[in-house]
Scaffold this active site. Structure first.
Site, PDB file in Angstrom:
ATOM      1  N   ASP A   1       8.361   5.192   8.297  1.00 49.21           N
ATOM      2  CA  ASP A   1       7.642   4.635   9.430  1.00 49.21           C
ATOM      3  C   ASP A   1       6.448   5.534   9.689  1.00 49.21           C
ATOM      4  OD1 ASP A   1       8.148   2.204  11.068  1.00 49.21           O
ATOM      5  OD2 ASP A   1       7.509   3.609  12.618  1.00 49.21           O
TER       6      ASP A   1
ATOM      7  N   GLY B   1       0.840  -1.219   0.000  1.00 52.71           N
ATOM      8  CA  GLY B   1       0.000   0.000   0.000  1.00 52.71           C
ATOM      9  C   GLY B   1       0.861   1.248   0.000  1.00 52.71           C
ATOM     10  N   LYS B   2       1.934   1.224   0.772  1.00 50.56           N
ATOM     11  CA  LYS B   2       2.856   2.374   0.799  1.00 50.56           C
ATOM     12  C   LYS B   2       3.464   2.591  -0.589  1.00 50.56           C
ATOM     13  CE  LYS B   2       4.573   2.102   5.594  1.00 50.56           C
ATOM     14  NZ  LYS B   2       5.780   1.973   6.435  1.00 50.56           N
TER      15      LYS B   2
ATOM     16  N   ARG C   1       1.732  10.752   4.287  1.00 50.48           N
ATOM     17  CA  ARG C   1       2.776  10.186   3.420  1.00 50.48           C
ATOM     18  C   ARG C   1       3.129  11.147   2.282  1.00 50.48           C
ATOM     19  NH1 ARG C   1       0.549   5.866   3.320  1.00 50.48           N
ATOM     20  NH2 ARG C   1       1.876   5.127   5.012  1.00 50.48           N
TER      21      ARG C   1
ATOM     22  N   ASP D   1      -7.342   2.984   6.901  1.00 49.82           N
ATOM     23  CA  ASP D   1      -8.071   3.919   6.022  1.00 49.82           C
ATOM     24  C   ASP D   1      -9.602   3.873   6.204  1.00 49.82           C
ATOM     25  OD1 ASP D   1      -5.811   5.023   4.968  1.00 49.82           O
ATOM     26  OD2 ASP D   1      -5.874   3.930   3.071  1.00 49.82           O
TER      27      ASP D   1
HETATM   28  P1  ITT Z   1       7.257  -1.358   6.494  1.00 49.93           P
HETATM   29  O1  ITT Z   1       7.781  -1.164   7.903  1.00 49.93           O
HETATM   30  O2  ITT Z   1       7.754  -2.622   5.849  1.00 49.93           O
HETATM   31  O3  ITT Z   1       7.429  -0.149   5.639  1.00 49.93           O
HETATM   32  P2  ITT Z   1       4.706  -1.532   7.821  1.00 49.93           P
HETATM   33  O4  ITT Z   1       3.313  -1.810   7.362  1.00 49.93           O
HETATM   34  O5  ITT Z   1       5.268  -2.397   8.913  1.00 49.93           O
HETATM   35  O6  ITT Z   1       5.662  -1.568   6.545  1.00 49.93           O
HETATM   36  P3  ITT Z   1       4.892   0.683   9.610  1.00 49.93           P
HETATM   37  O7  ITT Z   1       5.783  -0.048  10.571  1.00 49.93           O
HETATM   38  O8  ITT Z   1       5.191   2.089   9.271  1.00 49.93           O
HETATM   39  O9  ITT Z   1       4.796  -0.040   8.203  1.00 49.93           O
HETATM   40  O10 ITT Z   1       3.421   0.491  10.161  1.00 49.93           O
HETATM   41  C1  ITT Z   1       2.489   1.438  10.003  1.00 49.93           C
HETATM   42  C2  ITT Z   1       1.115   0.802  10.097  1.00 49.93           C
HETATM   43  O11 ITT Z   1       0.202   1.886  10.281  1.00 49.93           O
HETATM   44  C3  ITT Z   1       0.715   0.121   8.810  1.00 49.93           C
HETATM   45  O12 ITT Z   1       0.982  -1.260   8.819  1.00 49.93           O
HETATM   46  C4  ITT Z   1      -0.807   0.411   8.749  1.00 49.93           C
HETATM   47  O13 ITT Z   1      -1.529  -0.533   9.504  1.00 49.93           O
HETATM   48  C5  ITT Z   1      -0.888   1.762   9.434  1.00 49.93           C
HETATM   49  N1  ITT Z   1      -0.803   2.836   8.423  1.00 49.93           N
HETATM   50  C6  ITT Z   1       0.289   3.555   8.071  1.00 49.93           C
HETATM   51  N2  ITT Z   1      -0.014   4.430   7.096  1.00 49.93           N
HETATM   52  C7  ITT Z   1      -1.301   4.229   6.814  1.00 49.93           C
HETATM   53  C8  ITT Z   1      -2.184   4.779   5.896  1.00 49.93           C
HETATM   54  O14 ITT Z   1      -1.787   5.696   5.018  1.00 49.93           O
HETATM   55  N3  ITT Z   1      -3.454   4.353   5.883  1.00 49.93           N
HETATM   56  C9  ITT Z   1      -3.867   3.419   6.731  1.00 49.93           C
HETATM   57  N4  ITT Z   1      -3.113   2.813   7.634  1.00 49.93           N
HETATM   58  C10 ITT Z   1      -1.812   3.209   7.675  1.00 49.93           C
END
Ligand code: ITT
Length: 184
Positions: free
Chosen positions: A65, A11-12, A169, A144
Site C-alpha cells: 500500500d 505499474g507496481k 517502493r 510520477d
Molecule cells: P493495489 O491496491 O491493487 O496494489 P492501487 O493502485 O490501488 O493498487 P494503492 O492503494 O497503494 O494501490 O494506491 C496508491 C496510489 O498512489 C496509486 O494508485 C497511485 O495513484 C499512487 N502511487 C503509488 N505509488 C506511486 C508511484 O510510485 N508513483 C506514482 N504514483 C504512485
C-alpha cells in the site's frame, strides 16, 4: 524464489520485477479483488490486504500500500491516493496547490508479507521530494509526472532512472528481499 504479489496495479508490478530480479526473487502477479479498509495508516491497510490475499490464495503473498503525502495539504491525498488519482489525477493536485509555496511531499510504501503459517510482517520505504508546478514526463504511473525526488530537478515521469534508484517502493521491497533470503 517465486512470490505472489496481489495487486491490480501494473505499474507496481513492472517496478517490483526490476527491483527484485537482482535478489533472484521472481514476482507472479495475482490480480484478485481485495477490500481496502479506510485508515490513515498505510501499515494497517497493507496488513489487512495481506491477510485477505493470503486467505484467498492459501499461499505466501506480498501486497503493497502506498501513497503521496503532501505537507501543505495536511498529508492529502495520503492513504486515499488511488481514489484521488482516479477522481482528479495529477492536474487536480496542481490546481489545489496553485498558490502554495511549500511544495514538500513524501511518497511512502508499506509492503506486507503474509503466509498461512505466520502473521503479516511489514517493510516500509519513503522518498522525500517536492511537487512540481506542472506535469512533466510520460514514464511511470500515477503521480510520477508531478513528483520531484530529493534535490533533483526532474519528475519521476521525466526520468524513470531516478525512480529506479531511490523510490519508496524500492526501499520497502529491498527490505522484504533481505528478510526473505533467511525466512522464506
Ligand atoms: P493495489 O491496491 O491493487 O496494489 P492501487 O493502485 O490501488 O493498487 P494503492 O492503494 O497503494 O494501490 O494506491 C496508491 C496510489 O498512489 C496509486 O494508485 C497511485 O495513484 C499512487 N502511487 C503509488 N505509488 C506511486 C508511484 O510510485 N508513483 C506514482 N504514483 C504512485
Amino acid at each position: 524464489m517465486d512470490i505472489a504479489f496481489a495487486t491490480g496495479n501494473n505499474g507496481k508490478i513492472t517496478e517490483a520485477k526490476k527491483i527484485l530480479e537482482c535478489f533472484k526473487v521472481h514476482i507472479i502477479q495475482k490480480d484478485i479483488k481485495l477490500i481496502e479498509p479506510r485508515s490513515d495508516s498505510l501499515e494497517k491497510i497493507a496488513i489487512e490486504k495481506a491477510k485477505q490475499a493470503c486467505e484467498i490464495l492459501k499461499n505466501p503473498v506480498i501486497v503493497e500500500d502506498s501513497g503521496l503525502f503532501i505537507k501543505s495539504l495536511n498529508d492529502f491525498p495520503g492513504t486515499y491516493s488511488h481514489i484521488i488519482y482516479d477522481k482528479i489525477s495529477d492536474s487536480g493536485i496542481l490546481k489545489l496547490m496553485q498558490d502554495v509555496k511549500n511544495r514538500s511531499a513524501i511518497f511512502m510504501a508499506v509492503v506486507a508479507f503474509a503466509s498461512p503459517k505466520i502473521e503479516p510482517i511489514t517493510f516500509n520505504g519513503e522518498q522525500k521530494g517536492t511537487i512540481s508546478f506542472e506535469s512533466k514526463g510520460s514514464g511511470g504511473f500515477g503521480f510520477d509526472p508531478i513528483f520531484i525526488p530529493g534535490y533533483e530537478t526532474q519528475t519521476w515521469a521525466e526520468n524513470p532512472q531516478l525512480k529506479a534508484i531511490s523510490s519508496h517502493r524500492k526501499i520497502a521491497l529491498e527490505k522484504f528481499a533481505e528478510w526473505a533470503k533467511d525466512n522464506i
